[in-house]
Design an enzyme around this catalytic site. Structure first.
Site, PDB file in Angstrom:
ATOM      1  N   ASP A   1       0.828  -1.201   0.000  1.00  0.00           N
ATOM      2  CA  ASP A   1       0.000   0.000   0.000  1.00  0.00           C
ATOM      3  C   ASP A   1       0.867   1.258   0.000  1.00  0.00           C
ATOM      4  O   ASP A   1       1.811   1.370   0.786  1.00  0.00           O
ATOM      5  CB  ASP A   1      -0.906  -0.019   1.237  1.00  0.00           C
ATOM      6  CG  ASP A   1      -1.928   1.094   1.244  1.00  0.00           C
ATOM      7  OD1 ASP A   1      -2.656   1.238   0.252  1.00  0.00           O
ATOM      8  OD2 ASP A   1      -2.008   1.817   2.256  1.00  0.00           O
TER       9      ASP A   1
ATOM     10  N   GLU B   1       1.810  -0.153  -5.106  1.00  0.00           N
ATOM     11  CA  GLU B   1       0.979   0.997  -5.458  1.00  0.00           C
ATOM     12  C   GLU B   1       1.889   2.218  -5.478  1.00  0.00           C
ATOM     13  O   GLU B   1       2.200   2.791  -4.432  1.00  0.00           O
ATOM     14  CB  GLU B   1      -0.149   1.179  -4.431  1.00  0.00           C
ATOM     15  CG  GLU B   1      -1.061   2.343  -4.754  1.00  0.00           C
ATOM     16  CD  GLU B   1      -2.026   2.680  -3.631  1.00  0.00           C
ATOM     17  OE1 GLU B   1      -3.090   3.257  -3.928  1.00  0.00           O
ATOM     18  OE2 GLU B   1      -1.724   2.381  -2.459  1.00  0.00           O
TER      19      GLU B   1
END
Length: 547
Positions: free
Chosen positions: A204, A243
């Site tokens: 993330d 990401e």
């Protein structure tokens, strides 16, 4: 390009399917999705053809940020089941040949995590340096991530008189990954879940994860290299899917600057945003330019391609005028927009339910260079819930039947929009579900799409994106019409003279003329994948060759 196939590079032509356990299927009737329900639908997922499941956070949480505020990295949220339920799910997934990766959310924790409770207990706490503290709030970055909720990234702690850093929400204090103890603990978290069967992690917000590492102390990217090396030692072929929403020139270093020793795959946010600009304009130009500009990743790395995900459809790499074009086309109402930079809508409603355009968009996704990533429910055109707050609008319960089918409880954990469902799609051979199954099947058969060298072709019509993929002497040509009018693509296929192009999505063949220029008619929102076969040999030519 020569393709080297090994099991360690399984992710090169994987099909990744992102789902939220909480909203996928309720197995115990309490209105909340769980691992028991997910396990019951493994055969559905395997039948769809996907090869890798990506699980959104399933760890214990106060649930102030849909599970991204974690209180224990070594367990399962009791609402979703037990560790035993997780292990049974993993066993079943592996039995069906599916790999599983999970969200790695270690740039922050919940403020209720025992680590932070101990850290804020006093300035002399042993875990004080596990988080980022300051006597005075330092300058904010140019842009707060969630401007609708926060106006600063520093929060005052009255107990100790200092401020702690929270890149996201104030209830999510940032971990200090410059601290070797924190880095060791993160590695233990990875090792724990890999022992239970995970094949890797989706990392993330990677740039935020390493930004707290001071370059004076160490290279921030060393942390990513350490994680990659640790995982490779534990299990060859494990992946880190990052990401990283940055421009191409900045993004390459997250692969490892040519070494390929950091992130295994990175989401291509640039091509995704340009794709939406092309779809809004019905002009292939923006997407074609992104694909031409995109650098090749290192040999053992890959791009991950997507059109929608579980967050907002961010458009932050486009100009304000370009964003407004996309808003006007796909989300004109203010409640469809979010943060001034994106949309909180699912793909099918954005196209007004036009099945031709929806099918073309997914054909485009699967043909683009990289590993395709689907968000759960996309295969049935699952709808959104704009009455939900923020990004939760797209995180709606999966709809299994006309009655819902997600749960037997009267009230599901979230409102379930009316609309398409799995049962109806299964009975319709022309449904979106069947189309996605076909695309996955053809993609898995067409290794050139994942492994080959890609060239964007001039199609002779601004609405048409055409590209070819070459590997080991094999070639596939993909052509997509982004407009609602019939058109004809004219392609220069020099070197493929007199070859035969076989349609992979429908029946039919096209012969490349001796000039090397071929004309391909396209329906409104038409799409064609064409495999190149060797030139046909006439009886006269065969006779001459035999002599």
């Amino acid at each position: 390009m020569r393709m080297t196939y090994t099991s360690d590079l399984w992710w090169k032509n994987a099909v990744v399917y992102c789902l939220d356990v909480e909203t996928f299927k309720d197995g115990n009737g309490d209105g909340i999705g769980d691992f028991r329900g997910l396990t019951q639908e493994i055969d559905y997922l395997a039948g769809l053809g996907i090869t890798c499941l990506w699980l959104m956070p399933f760890y214990p949480t106060p649930n102030k940020d849909d599970g991204y505020d974690v209180t224990d990295f070594y367990s399962v949220d009791p609402r979703l089941g037990t560790l035993g339920d997780f292990v049974e799910f993993m066993r079943t997934a592996h039995d069906r040949g599916l790999r599983v990766i999970a969200d790695l959310v270690v740039n922050h924790t919940s403020d209720q995590h025992p680590w932070f409770v101990e850290s804020r207990s006093g300035r002399d706490s042993p875990r004080r340096d596990w988080y980022v503290w300051s006597d005075t709030p330092e300058p904010n970055p140019k842009e707060v991530v969630f401007p609708d909720k926060e106006d600063s990234v520093w929060e005052h702690d009255p107990h100790t008189g200092q401020y702690y850093l929270h890149t996201f929400y104030r209830h999510q204090p940032d971990l200090n990954v410059a601290n070797p103890e924190v880095r060791d603990e993160i590695a233990r978290v990875l090792g724990f879940w890999m022992e239970l069967g995970l094949s890797g992690f989706r990392v993330d917000a990677v740039p935020f994860l390493i930004e707290n590492v001071s370059p004076e102390l160490a290279d921030p990217h060393d942390f990513l290299a350490e994680l990659r090396a640790f995982m490779t030692r534990r299990k060859g072929g494990s992946v880190l899917l990052g990401e990283v929403n940055l421009e191409y020139d900045q993004l390459l270093e997250y692969f490892g600057d040519g070494l390929g020793d950091q992130l295994t795959m990175c989401f291509d946010f640039v091509a995704m945003q340009r794709a939406w600009l092309s779809l809004a304009r019905r002009d292939a130009g923006p997407l074609a330019s992104a694909l031409r500009e995109r650098p090749e990743p290192p040999k053992d790395c890959q791009w991950a391609m997507f059109l929608r995900n579980h967050d907002e459809l961010t458009l932050d790499k486009l100009t304000e005028d370009e964003r407004q074009e996309i808003f006007a086309a796909f989300g004109p109402d203010k409640d469809m927009q979010i943060f001034g930079r994106g949309l909180r809508r699912r793909l099918p409603p954005m196209f007004g339910g036009d099945e031709r355009r929806i099918k073309m968009a997914y054909s485009l996704l699967f043909s683009l260079p990289g590993t395709p990533v689907l968000f759960y429910g996309e295969e049935i055109g699952l709808g959104e819930d704009l009455s939900a707050e923020g990004r939760m609008a797209v995180r709606t319960p999966m709809r299994w039947s006309a009655e819902g089918g997600f749960t037997q409880a009267e009230r599901p954990v979230r409102a379930m929009p009316d609309g398409p469902n799995v049962a109806d799609h299964r009975r319709d051979n022309d449904s979106l579900l069947r189309w996605i199954q076909l695309l996955i099947e053809r993609y898995r058969e067409s290794l050139e799409l994942a492994w080959g060298d890609h060239t964007v072709l001039d199609a002779g019509d601004p609405a048409v994106l055409a590209h070819r993929c070459d590997a080991d002497g094999a070639t596939i040509v993909a052509v997509h019409n982004l407009d609602d009018r019939e058109c004809e693509a004219e392609l220069d296929l020099t070197g493929l003279e007199r070859c035969v192009l076989t349609d992979l999505l429908v029946d039919g063949t096209v012969k490349v003329p001796g000039s090397g220029r071929v004309r391909l008619p396209l329906d409104p929102y038409g799409c064609r994948w064409l495999r190149v076969s060797a030139p046909e040999v006439s009886p006269e030519d065969a006779s001459v060759k035999a002599q």
